[in-house]
Design a protein around this motif. Sequence first.
Motif, PDB file in Angstrom:
ATOM      1  N   THR A  46      -6.938   6.673  -2.111  1.00  0.00           N
ATOM      2  CA  THR A  46      -7.136   8.111  -2.336  1.00  0.00           C
ATOM      3  C   THR A  46      -6.891   8.877  -1.031  1.00  0.00           C
ATOM      4  N   ALA A  47      -6.919  10.207  -1.134  1.00  0.00           N
ATOM      5  CA  ALA A  47      -6.747  11.039   0.066  1.00  0.00           C
ATOM      6  C   ALA A  47      -7.982  10.963   0.971  1.00  0.00           C
ATOM      7  N   ASP A  48      -9.088  10.418   0.445  1.00  0.00           N
ATOM      8  CA  ASP A  48     -10.267  10.192   1.294  1.00  0.00           C
ATOM      9  C   ASP A  48     -10.138   8.900   2.093  1.00  0.00           C
ATOM     10  N   GLY A  49      -9.169   8.075   1.708  1.00  0.00           N
ATOM     11  CA  GLY A  49      -8.984   6.820   2.438  1.00  0.00           C
ATOM     12  C   GLY A  49      -9.637   5.625   1.762  1.00  0.00           C
ATOM     13  N   VAL A  50      -9.886   5.754   0.449  1.00  0.00           N
ATOM     14  CA  VAL A  50     -10.582   4.677  -0.261  1.00  0.00           C
ATOM     15  C   VAL A  50      -9.640   3.989  -1.263  1.00  0.00           C
ATOM     16  N   ILE A  51      -9.669   2.683  -1.270  1.00  0.00           N
ATOM     17  CA  ILE A  51      -8.920   1.943  -2.295  1.00  0.00           C
ATOM     18  C   ILE A  51      -9.774   1.968  -3.571  1.00  0.00           C
ATOM     19  N   PRO A  52      -9.211   2.484  -4.682  1.00  0.00           N
ATOM     20  CA  PRO A  52     -10.034   2.647  -5.890  1.00  0.00           C
ATOM     21  C   PRO A  52     -10.806   1.370  -6.257  1.00  0.00           C
ATOM     22  N   GLN A  53     -12.056   1.580  -6.667  1.00  0.00           N
ATOM     23  CA  GLN A  53     -12.942   0.449  -6.947  1.00  0.00           C
ATOM     24  C   GLN A  53     -12.365  -0.539  -7.975  1.00  0.00           C
TER      25      GLN A  53
ATOM     26  N   ILE B 234       0.857  -1.193   0.000  1.00  0.00           N
ATOM     27  CA  ILE B 234       0.000   0.000   0.000  1.00  0.00           C
ATOM     28  C   ILE B 234       0.892   1.241   0.000  1.00  0.00           C
ATOM     29  N   HIS B 235       0.756   2.053  -1.032  1.00  0.00           N
ATOM     30  CA  HIS B 235       1.425   3.353  -1.083  1.00  0.00           C
ATOM     31  C   HIS B 235       0.372   4.400  -0.777  1.00  0.00           C
ATOM     32  N   TRP B 236       0.478   4.972   0.420  1.00  0.00           N
ATOM     33  CA  TRP B 236      -0.513   5.964   0.845  1.00  0.00           C
ATOM     34  C   TRP B 236       0.218   7.118   1.518  1.00  0.00           C
ATOM     35  N   GLY B 237      -0.024   8.322   1.036  1.00  0.00           N
ATOM     36  CA  GLY B 237       0.678   9.477   1.599  1.00  0.00           C
ATOM     37  C   GLY B 237       0.076  10.774   1.082  1.00  0.00           C
ATOM     38  N   LEU B 238       0.752  11.883   1.382  1.00  0.00           N
ATOM     39  CA  LEU B 238       0.237  13.205   0.992  1.00  0.00           C
ATOM     40  C   LEU B 238       0.078  13.348  -0.512  1.00  0.00           C
ATOM     41  N   TYR B 239       0.867  12.592  -1.260  1.00  0.00           N
ATOM     42  CA  TYR B 239       0.804  12.665  -2.734  1.00  0.00           C
ATOM     43  C   TYR B 239      -0.569  12.283  -3.271  1.00  0.00           C
ATOM     44  N   ALA B 240      -1.386  11.641  -2.436  1.00  0.00           N
ATOM     45  CA  ALA B 240      -2.747  11.310  -2.887  1.00  0.00           C
ATOM     46  C   ALA B 240      -3.607  12.571  -2.977  1.00  0.00           C
ATOM     47  N   VAL B 241      -3.178  13.668  -2.336  1.00  0.00           N
ATOM     48  CA  VAL B 241      -3.948  14.923  -2.419  1.00  0.00           C
ATOM     49  C   VAL B 241      -3.823  15.522  -3.827  1.00  0.00           C
ATOM     50  N   PRO B 242      -2.606  15.804  -4.308  1.00  0.00           N
ATOM     51  CA  PRO B 242      -2.523  16.335  -5.689  1.00  0.00           C
ATOM     52  C   PRO B 242      -2.916  15.278  -6.718  1.00  0.00           C
TER      53      PRO B 242
ATOM     54  N   ALA C 113      -7.976  -4.437   5.275  1.00  0.00           N
ATOM     55  CA  ALA C 113      -7.442  -5.763   5.629  1.00  0.00           C
ATOM     56  C   ALA C 113      -8.345  -6.860   5.058  1.00  0.00           C
ATOM     57  N   GLN C 114      -9.657  -6.565   5.042  1.00  0.00           N
ATOM     58  CA  GLN C 114     -10.585  -7.568   4.493  1.00  0.00           C
ATOM     59  C   GLN C 114     -10.354  -7.763   2.999  1.00  0.00           C
ATOM     60  N   LEU C 115     -10.048  -6.657   2.308  1.00  0.00           N
ATOM     61  CA  LEU C 115      -9.771  -6.775   0.865  1.00  0.00           C
ATOM     62  C   LEU C 115      -8.542  -7.657   0.640  1.00  0.00           C
ATOM     63  N   ALA C 116      -7.511  -7.439   1.448  1.00  0.00           N
ATOM     64  CA  ALA C 116      -6.304  -8.267   1.319  1.00  0.00           C
ATOM     65  C   ALA C 116      -6.666  -9.730   1.548  1.00  0.00           C
ATOM     66  N   GLN C 117      -7.461  -9.959   2.565  1.00  0.00           N
ATOM     67  CA  GLN C 117      -7.853 -11.349   2.851  1.00  0.00           C
ATOM     68  C   GLN C 117      -8.717 -11.924   1.726  1.00  0.00           C
ATOM     69  N   ASP C 118      -9.641 -11.138   1.227  1.00  0.00           N
ATOM     70  CA  ASP C 118     -10.500 -11.610   0.129  1.00  0.00           C
ATOM     71  C   ASP C 118      -9.677 -11.984  -1.101  1.00  0.00           C
ATOM     72  N   ALA C 119      -8.580 -11.246  -1.314  1.00  0.00           N
ATOM     73  CA  ALA C 119      -7.737 -11.535  -2.486  1.00  0.00           C
ATOM     74  C   ALA C 119      -6.850 -12.756  -2.266  1.00  0.00           C
TER      75      ALA C 119
ATOM     76  N   PHE D 239      -5.222  16.865   3.978  1.00  0.00           N
ATOM     77  CA  PHE D 239      -5.330  15.396   4.026  1.00  0.00           C
ATOM     78  C   PHE D 239      -6.296  15.010   5.152  1.00  0.00           C
ATOM     79  N   ASN D 240      -7.478  14.582   4.760  1.00  0.00           N
ATOM     80  CA  ASN D 240      -8.503  14.261   5.755  1.00  0.00           C
ATOM     81  C   ASN D 240      -9.274  13.007   5.313  1.00  0.00           C
ATOM     82  N   PRO D 241      -8.648  11.854   5.491  1.00  0.00           N
ATOM     83  CA  PRO D 241      -9.216  10.607   4.932  1.00  0.00           C
ATOM     84  C   PRO D 241     -10.360  10.041   5.768  1.00  0.00           C
ATOM     85  N   THR D 242     -11.464  10.764   5.786  1.00  0.00           N
ATOM     86  CA  THR D 242     -12.579  10.388   6.671  1.00  0.00           C
ATOM     87  C   THR D 242     -13.189   9.033   6.312  1.00  0.00           C
ATOM     88  N   GLN D 243     -12.901   8.558   5.104  1.00  0.00           N
ATOM     89  CA  GLN D 243     -13.489   7.257   4.736  1.00  0.00           C
ATOM     90  C   GLN D 243     -12.555   6.083   5.012  1.00  0.00           C
TER      91      GLN D 243
END
Length: 487
Positions: free
Chosen positions: A347-354, A77-85, A130-136, A119-123
């Motif tokens: 994303t910066a909202d905290g969502v793994i793209p669909q 998982i690459h998650w950081g401030l760069y998800a804002v721009p 973790a469930q997605l990782a397990q599902d995969a 950066f406010n990943p409310t979602q």
Amino acid sequence: MKINSSQRILAFIGAMLTVATTGQAATSSSEGASKQPQVSTVQSSATPKPEEQTSKNPTDRDSRMAWWREGRFGMFIHWGLYAVPAGEWKGEKISGIGEWIMNRAKIPVKDYEQFAGQFNPTQFDAEAWAQLAQDAGMKYLTITAKHHDGFAMYDSKVSKYNIVEATPWKRDPMKELAAACAKRGIKFSFYYSQSLDWHEPNGMGNQWDFGPDEKKDFDQYLETKSLPQVREILSNYGPLGLIWFDVPKNMTAERAAKFEKLVHEIQPQCLVSGRIGQGSHNDYDSTGDNSIPVLPRAGDWETPATLNKTWGYKKDDNDWKSAKDLVFNLVDIVSKGGNYLLNVGPTADGVIPQPSQDSLRGVGRWMKVNSEAIYGCGKTAFGTEYGAYSDTEKDSKGKPKFIPKPADWRCTTKPGKVFIHFFTWPEGKFEVTGIKDKVTKAYLLADRAQDLKFSQTGDQLSVSLPPKAPDEVASVLCLEVAQHGGH
Ligand code: FHN
């Protein structure tokens, strides 16, 4: 074209091959790395050769490596401030991989720091990730604690430039994620960029704000930020599966040894990934990004790979690999003796793209039926299925050219079993030469109750197959063998 037997593939097994794979789902070699002009991202010269890796106490290493060798498939998982721009700066699309936007657009530290306030990943939902990782069907999860932009995505006391102190969200996602992984038996792990840090005057890489790297006091950076932060992530999140160091610019053997020592002092069981630096300080090798060896390779190794073209989220990158592509890559890698570390960029909202979620769940559906042919599996029992080196044709470097075969099937093995994964369904029967052991039973993992007819003469085997493939992604034939010495 003629293939000389002396150049047969087995002679090349173990070679340090990082050329992109040739199969239907092949990804380009180091696609991200090629877009990063300033640093070398392929660490083969800095990582130990397999024989060096095993020179450490083998029993000790074997027991530490056991879960990793069994798991074979992990989430990056690459998650950081760069998800804002998300790939755009001042209204312009910035080319290259998303998490490199600060470098690519030469964004001054003072401007880049502003993304923290946005950066406010409310979602964010640790359980869902973790469930997605397990599902995969993934068995470990490695997330960026700090990437090259220098921003700590956890509660750091070493630097105020962190997710708890500098964002309106004020939460530490890593505590929640570590707990969600532990609940599911997924090994939680951190990525940490130990050398590049574009936020710090003495970190490597930011030459637009701080001048040439050669003039920096790099050891001051290592002693005051990098090593202390690695100490924090090792101390505050429970047992870690591994630490994934990356881009070892200026990481001499002496500097790398400090990191290795620190890891093993605090968590003796924690693995150290391939890109720590020079010398023999890691537990396994990392190929170039998105780079799958063309042939089986000795030692423990892993291919880190993207689902589209970027690691960190970029809103315009929709070049998603399908579930079929991903299953091919997973099988191909395991058949060559490696692990597959597959990335998502939330994303910066905290969502793994669909689309990432959809492809990963597609892999998971395939794994539900066929995971026996992945977990704990080793290399192919054959080797001829990949192709071979030509004795007449040369590549651009003047070396024998690899002539691939169509990627119709791959083979994985475990004691007593040989698995043939079909990507092209054979008509009527599957015939192969080179099987060493006596086959006692043959069936499809998708239809275990139905024994298939087969005949074996010496090392030649013929198995009768039903007219239609049971699985459109990949159908797996299981051959039970009396004895298998292939891996
Ligand atoms: O520069 C990084 C890149 O951003 C990304 O983190 C990848 C993942 O393997 N590693 C480096 C490039 O090789």
